[in-house]
Design a protein around this motif. Structure first.
Motif, PDB file in Angstrom:
ATOM      1  N   ARG A   1      80.764  20.223  34.601  1.00 41.35           N
ATOM      2  CA  ARG A   1      81.662  20.894  35.560  1.00 41.35           C
ATOM      3  C   ARG A   1      81.040  20.750  36.938  1.00 41.35           C
ATOM      4  N   THR A   2      81.892  20.633  37.929  1.00 40.79           N
ATOM      5  CA  THR A   2      81.406  20.484  39.302  1.00 40.79           C
ATOM      6  C   THR A   2      81.988  21.567  40.185  1.00 40.79           C
ATOM      7  N   GLU A   3      81.323  21.870  41.297  1.00 40.18           N
ATOM      8  CA  GLU A   3      81.768  22.880  42.259  1.00 40.18           C
ATOM      9  C   GLU A   3      81.543  22.334  43.669  1.00 40.18           C
ATOM     10  N   GLY A   4      82.542  22.474  44.472  1.00 44.95           N
ATOM     11  CA  GLY A   4      82.422  21.993  45.846  1.00 44.95           C
ATOM     12  C   GLY A   4      82.707  20.506  45.939  1.00 44.95           C
ATOM     13  N   ASN A   5      82.233  19.947  47.047  1.00 47.84           N
ATOM     14  CA  ASN A   5      82.475  18.536  47.327  1.00 47.84           C
ATOM     15  C   ASN A   5      81.368  17.708  46.668  1.00 47.84           C
ATOM     16  N   VAL A   6      81.590  17.303  45.394  1.00 49.59           N
ATOM     17  CA  VAL A   6      80.589  16.566  44.603  1.00 49.59           C
ATOM     18  C   VAL A   6      81.065  15.133  44.446  1.00 49.59           C
ATOM     19  N   THR A   7      80.197  14.190  44.730  1.00 46.85           N
ATOM     20  CA  THR A   7      80.555  12.766  44.596  1.00 46.85           C
ATOM     21  C   THR A   7      79.905  12.106  43.394  1.00 46.85           C
ATOM     22  N   SER A   8      78.873  12.730  42.796  1.00 50.30           N
ATOM     23  CA  SER A   8      78.207  12.113  41.648  1.00 50.30           C
ATOM     24  C   SER A   8      77.643  13.189  40.730  1.00 50.30           C
ATOM     25  N   VAL A   9      77.438  12.782  39.485  1.00 45.67           N
ATOM     26  CA  VAL A   9      76.868  13.684  38.473  1.00 45.67           C
ATOM     27  C   VAL A   9      75.543  13.081  38.018  1.00 45.67           C
ATOM     28  N   PRO A  10      74.435  13.837  38.095  1.00 46.26           N
ATOM     29  CA  PRO A  10      73.148  13.303  37.647  1.00 46.26           C
ATOM     30  C   PRO A  10      73.012  13.396  36.123  1.00 46.26           C
ATOM     31  N   LEU A  11      72.597  12.308  35.513  1.00 50.94           N
ATOM     32  CA  LEU A  11      72.299  12.274  34.079  1.00 50.94           C
ATOM     33  C   LEU A  11      70.829  11.929  33.894  1.00 50.94           C
ATOM     34  N   GLU A  12      70.205  12.639  32.984  1.00 47.33           N
ATOM     35  CA  GLU A  12      68.801  12.383  32.678  1.00 47.33           C
ATOM     36  C   GLU A  12      68.694  11.754  31.289  1.00 47.33           C
ATOM     37  N   VAL A  13      67.864  10.684  31.185  1.00 49.64           N
ATOM     38  CA  VAL A  13      67.635  10.002  29.910  1.00 49.64           C
ATOM     39  C   VAL A  13      66.149  10.093  29.587  1.00 49.64           C
ATOM     40  N   THR A  14      65.829  10.615  28.432  1.00 47.52           N
ATOM     41  CA  THR A  14      64.445  10.660  27.960  1.00 47.52           C
ATOM     42  C   THR A  14      64.365   9.883  26.649  1.00 47.52           C
ATOM     43  N   TYR A  15      63.203   9.215  26.432  1.00 39.51           N
ATOM     44  CA  TYR A  15      63.035   8.428  25.209  1.00 39.51           C
ATOM     45  C   TYR A  15      61.550   8.123  25.018  1.00 39.51           C
ATOM     46  N   LEU A  16      61.228   7.649  23.826  1.00 37.04           N
ATOM     47  CA  LEU A  16      59.861   7.288  23.463  1.00 37.04           C
ATOM     48  C   LEU A  16      59.747   5.770  23.322  1.00 37.04           C
ATOM     49  N   VAL A  17      58.692   5.202  23.940  1.00 37.51           N
ATOM     50  CA  VAL A  17      58.360   3.792  23.787  1.00 37.51           C
ATOM     51  C   VAL A  17      56.869   3.696  23.536  1.00 37.51           C
ATOM     52  N   ASP A  18      56.508   3.110  22.400  1.00 37.74           N
ATOM     53  CA  ASP A  18      55.090   2.978  22.039  1.00 37.74           C
ATOM     54  C   ASP A  18      54.384   4.336  22.121  1.00 37.74           C
ATOM     55  N   ASP A  19      55.074   5.358  21.573  1.00 40.78           N
ATOM     56  CA  ASP A  19      54.536   6.727  21.517  1.00 40.78           C
ATOM     57  C   ASP A  19      54.337   7.349  22.899  1.00 40.78           C
ATOM     58  N   THR A  20      54.974   6.769  23.909  1.00 42.93           N
ATOM     59  CA  THR A  20      54.904   7.332  25.258  1.00 42.93           C
ATOM     60  C   THR A  20      56.305   7.767  25.674  1.00 42.93           C
ATOM     61  N   ARG A  21      56.417   9.063  26.107  1.00 42.35           N
ATOM     62  CA  ARG A  21      57.729   9.564  26.523  1.00 42.35           C
ATOM     63  C   ARG A  21      58.013   9.140  27.951  1.00 42.35           C
ATOM     64  N   LYS A  22      59.237   8.630  28.144  1.00 42.65           N
ATOM     65  CA  LYS A  22      59.671   8.213  29.470  1.00 42.65           C
ATOM     66  C   LYS A  22      60.911   9.007  29.874  1.00 42.65           C
ATOM     67  N   ARG A  23      61.094   9.204  31.197  1.00 42.95           N
ATOM     68  CA  ARG A  23      62.195   9.998  31.715  1.00 42.95           C
ATOM     69  C   ARG A  23      62.810   9.262  32.895  1.00 42.95           C
ATOM     70  N   GLN A  24      64.145   9.133  32.866  1.00 42.49           N
ATOM     71  CA  GLN A  24      64.855   8.474  33.948  1.00 42.49           C
ATOM     72  C   GLN A  24      66.080   9.294  34.323  1.00 42.49           C
ATOM     73  N   THR A  25      66.462   9.260  35.614  1.00 46.57           N
ATOM     74  CA  THR A  25      67.641   9.980  36.100  1.00 46.57           C
ATOM     75  C   THR A  25      68.603   8.993  36.738  1.00 46.57           C
ATOM     76  N   PHE A  26      69.885   9.131  36.391  1.00 52.24           N
ATOM     77  CA  PHE A  26      70.926   8.258  36.921  1.00 52.24           C
ATOM     78  C   PHE A  26      71.991   9.103  37.603  1.00 52.24           C
ATOM     79  N   ASP A  27      72.463   8.685  38.751  1.00 49.96           N
ATOM     80  CA  ASP A  27      73.589   9.345  39.435  1.00 49.96           C
ATOM     81  C   ASP A  27      74.864   8.574  39.111  1.00 49.96           C
ATOM     82  N   VAL A  28      75.791   9.278  38.450  1.00 50.81           N
ATOM     83  CA  VAL A  28      77.051   8.652  38.051  1.00 50.81           C
ATOM     84  C   VAL A  28      78.116   9.044  39.067  1.00 50.81           C
ATOM     85  N   ALA A  29      78.614   8.059  39.783  1.00 49.16           N
ATOM     86  CA  ALA A  29      79.626   8.338  40.799  1.00 49.16           C
ATOM     87  C   ALA A  29      80.920   8.809  40.145  1.00 49.16           C
TER      88      ALA A  29
END
Length: 497
Positions: free
Chosen positions: A413-441
């Motif tokens: 859900r959005t409020e106000g003048n919003v142009t994008s929604v941030p999505l966060e992706v977390t995952y494991l690679v070689d037993d190391t946790r990684k975190r990435q954020t994407f802005d979806v227009a």
């Protein structure tokens, strides 16, 4: 083994002579001449073992002044050897005297052994003669030399073949190879015997000192009849090419994720084999093992794997091959880049659909790396203007194999003048946790859901007559929205419009 004059195949006695008589007191003769070897070769020393006998019936000793071996018949006198002052032979005794000679050419030789003596009883001269016929044969084992193609400064190989076509075995066989303008690194072979109609091979190795033609001579020494040493030679000419150096390295990155390596192909385009080849690699951002190759033959390729330990995702690498070519130490290098590409999640195929007061965001969690990504979770980031919504505030994707994708859906859900929604992706690679954020227009909207009861056809009615209805409806909608926003802020996400 010596052969007596009675063996006609080897030595022919033209005729037997009656004993020469010195007055009435000496009765003597040449009783035998043994020839060794019985069938000599040209230039070979022949021994004539001459036996002189003073018979028992003699009344006086026979004094031997000289014994000679001469050519029989023909013009002039050809004497091969003479021995003198041999003493006296008593009645009933014998004297054995060896005479030697050699013959330059092959063929039948008519010879005569002559004894010059004196009767000790009467003082008269005595001359004894014994004819000998000898066959000189230019026969040796057949000798053949073969050698591989050779290159200046590079060791090459060959062999000598000795085929015994003589009438008996040969013993104490020695083969020695010599060359002009070459270094012999292996030149001598010895064999105890070679049977009649048998053969032997003698390997040799040589290194030409320069390009061009080089004669190689094989000398074969051997023994026949158990005591006669013979020698024969054979010469051949080998052509040596100039040394040509042409070595190339071809590299390929192999492995996956952090388990990376370089596969190196060593291609030998030179005209000689490479020896003691060491393949290594160096980089500021990675370390490599090195590999030893003993030999790489001419016009062939050998591959090795250099395992890498990378400190950073990218490494500029210099690959080196050190090797021996002929007598020289050479080096060839190649440049390449090695990248470590672990599993990496990217969001692709995104689509935003508005459903009343919510946004449905769908797409694919795509693994653009070369290893699998585990425990992949896609979540809406809670901010001042964006709030995760049901039914999927987040979406557990799970495992995404390398170069594969898995679809997902999340709501916000959005409020106000919003142009994008941030999505966060977390995952494991070689037993190391990684975190990435994407802005979806939000302008990725794939469609707008129509409200219930809305009619898409106006029917062509009077817009002015419908104005009060629109105003009333708008006021009612504002009231409902206000109530919903108020309850939403209380944390109640179960109410939908």
């Amino acid at each position: 083994m010596r052969q007596g004059v009675a063996v006609l195949a080897c030595l022919v006695v033209i005729g037997s002579l009656p004993p020469a008589v010195a007055g009435a007191s000496v009765n003597a003769s040449i009783s035998n001449v043994e020839v060794s070897p019985s069938t000599p070769a040209p230039g070979e020393t022949v021994t004539f073992e001459t036996t002189v006998r003073n018979l028992q019936s003699s009344d006086a000793p026979l004094e031997i002044n000289d014994i000679a071996i001469r050519k029989s018949g023909g013009r002039g006198v050809t004497e091969y050897e003479r021995v003198s002052n041999l003493g006296s032979i008593s009645p009933g005794s014998t004297l054995e005297v060896p005479l030697t000679a050699s013959f330059d050419s092959s063929g039948s030789k008519d010879l005569r052994v002559i004894v010059y003596g004196r009767d000790r009883g009467t003082g008269e001269n005595v001359e004894l003669k014994y004819p000998v016929q000898l066959s000189v044969q230019d026969r040796h084992p057949q000798v053949d030399i073969t050698a591989n193609d050779s290159v200046a400064g590079v060791e090459s190989a060959g062999q000598v073949t000795v085929a015994n076509g003589l009438d008996s075995q040969i013993t104490n066989v020695e083969v020695v190879v010599e060359g002009d303008g070459v270094e012999m690194t292996e030149s001598r072979t010895v064999r105890s015997s070679v049977a009649q109609n048998g053969s032997m091979t003698a390997p040799f190795r040589f290194r030409p000192e320069s390009a061009g033609e080089h004669p190689l001579t094989a000398t074969v020494s051997y023994t026949v009849d158990g005591e006669t040493i013979r020698e024969t030679t054979r010469t051949t000419v080998v052509e040596s090419d100039p040394l040509r150096n042409s070595v190339e390295l071809d590299t390929t990155a192999v492995g996956s994720g952090t388990d990376r390596a370089l596969r190196v192909a060593v291609s030998n385009g030179a005209n000689a084999p490479l020896s003691d080849v060491i393949v290594s690699a160096s980089s500021e951002n990675a370390s490599f093992q090195r590999v030893l190759l003993e030999n790489v033959s001419a016009s062939t390729t050998r591959q090795v794997r250099l395992n890498a330990t990378m400190d950073e995702p990218r490494a500029d690498v210099t690959v080196t091959a050190d090797y021996e070519l002929g007598t020289d130490t050479e080096q060839t290098t190649a440049e390449t880049t090695l990248r470590s590409v672990p599993g990496t999640i990217d969001l692709t195929g995104l689509d935003v659909l508005r459903q009343g007061g919510r946004l449905q965001i769908s797409g694919s969690a795509s693994n653009v790396g070369s290893t699998g990504a585990d425990s992949v979770l896609v979540s809406v980031v809670d901010t001042e203007t964006v709030t995760p919504a049901t039914p999927n505030r987040d979406y557990f994707v799970g495992t995404v194999p390398a170069s594969d994708f898995v679809s997902f859906d999340v709501y916000a859900r959005t409020e106000g003048n919003v142009t994008s929604v941030p999505l966060e992706v977390t995952y494991l690679v070689d037993d190391t946790r990684k975190r990435q954020t994407f802005d979806v227009a939000i302008d990725r909207t794939g469609g707008v859901a129509q409200q219930q009861g809305e009619d898409g056809d106006s029917g062509g009615g009077n817009q002015n007559s419908m104005l009060p209805v629109f105003i009333a409806g708008g006021l009612a909608l504002l009231v409902v929205v206000g109530v919903l926003v108020r309850r939403y802020r209380r944390g109640d996400d179960d109410i939908e419009v």
